[in-house]
Scaffold this motif. Sequence first.
Motif, PDB file in Angstrom:
ATOM      1  N   ILE A 189      17.857  15.550 -34.514  1.00 37.89           N
ATOM      2  CA  ILE A 189      17.020  14.361 -34.683  1.00 37.89           C
ATOM      3  C   ILE A 189      17.653  13.122 -34.055  1.00 37.89           C
ATOM      4  N   HIS A 190      18.959  13.172 -33.784  1.00 35.40           N
ATOM      5  CA  HIS A 190      19.614  12.038 -33.129  1.00 35.40           C
ATOM      6  C   HIS A 190      19.712  12.212 -31.617  1.00 35.40           C
ATOM      7  N   ASN A 191      19.274  13.357 -31.092  1.00 35.16           N
ATOM      8  CA  ASN A 191      19.411  13.604 -29.661  1.00 35.16           C
ATOM      9  C   ASN A 191      18.128  14.049 -28.970  1.00 35.16           C
ATOM     10  N   LEU A 192      17.124  14.463 -29.732  1.00 37.26           N
ATOM     11  CA  LEU A 192      15.864  14.908 -29.144  1.00 37.26           C
ATOM     12  C   LEU A 192      14.769  13.896 -29.456  1.00 37.26           C
ATOM     13  N   VAL A 218       7.585   7.174 -27.226  1.00 38.14           N
ATOM     14  CA  VAL A 218       8.910   7.720 -26.991  1.00 38.14           C
ATOM     15  C   VAL A 218       9.800   7.131 -28.086  1.00 38.14           C
ATOM     16  N   SER A 219      10.316   7.971 -28.969  1.00 35.54           N
ATOM     17  CA  SER A 219      11.018   7.485 -30.151  1.00 35.54           C
ATOM     18  C   SER A 219      12.247   8.363 -30.411  1.00 35.54           C
ATOM     19  N   LEU A 220      13.387   7.712 -30.611  1.00 35.61           N
ATOM     20  CA  LEU A 220      14.623   8.443 -30.891  1.00 35.61           C
ATOM     21  C   LEU A 220      15.348   7.786 -32.063  1.00 35.61           C
ATOM     22  N   LEU A 221      15.767   8.595 -33.001  1.00 32.01           N
ATOM     23  CA  LEU A 221      16.471   8.088 -34.173  1.00 32.01           C
ATOM     24  C   LEU A 221      17.911   7.744 -33.819  1.00 32.01           C
ATOM     25  N   THR A 222      18.365   6.548 -34.234  1.00 34.99           N
ATOM     26  CA  THR A 222      19.767   6.169 -34.097  1.00 34.99           C
ATOM     27  C   THR A 222      20.372   6.084 -35.494  1.00 34.99           C
ATOM     28  N   GLN A 223      21.598   5.610 -35.598  1.00 31.01           N
ATOM     29  CA  GLN A 223      22.248   5.495 -36.898  1.00 31.01           C
ATOM     30  C   GLN A 223      21.638   4.399 -37.763  1.00 31.01           C
TER      31      GLN A 223
END
Length: 221
Positions: free
Chosen positions: A5-8, A213-218
């Motif tokens: 979930i942090h890279n895809l 386009v959405s990507l989870l960060t910390q």
Amino acid sequence: HNCCIHNLPFENLDLHSGIYFEWFKSDQNPLLKLEQIYNKIVLNNRGGFCFELNILWIYLLQQLGFNAKLHISYVWVDDNWKALPTHCTPIVYLENEIFISDIGFGYNKIEPLNVNQAKQIAQYCSLGDWYQLKETNEYYILYIWPKQLLNQSKDLISIEQLEIQNQNNLNSIEWRPRLKILKQIYDYYDPIFEIGLQAVYGPNSFFVKKTIVSLLTQSYR
């Protein structure tokens, strides 16, 4: 799960490039073809939408020896459940425990959701919200409580304790339905998933109207 979930990224760029529509017209729709999904996400370093991400995730889990199954799911939109299954949810069955491990949904949990635990313990979500789970004979139903909560710790907390801490907010904030997961198991190539895909990419779909386009960060998505 956490690494995925942090890279895809969650993205629907192929839809807006016209690729999916051409596949639909040609009756050679590869949306659920594992090789196509693998090439896109792994070899081309891309992301995907829920069906693509979770189908690839299920395959990886199975190759690693896990008893992982894909379940069709219904999303809560505009105060009602969608009529068609526009999401799919991976569930991992261990000897004495069941985990929901969904890497393709906007409200991702940082770790897999323990089904038995989530009925009593509020689960922290990656976006700062909280989950709880209810179970019927046919479904697992995920409820979400918005992030305007007094307890911002990521530690486990009982649902009762969370509600007590936020009792002053109960009149305006409450647990809201988010996802209804059908317990019945289907193979990912079952026609019911094609029905869901047609709904996802229908003319009134949110995915058709907006590029994502959405990507989870910390700290945020």
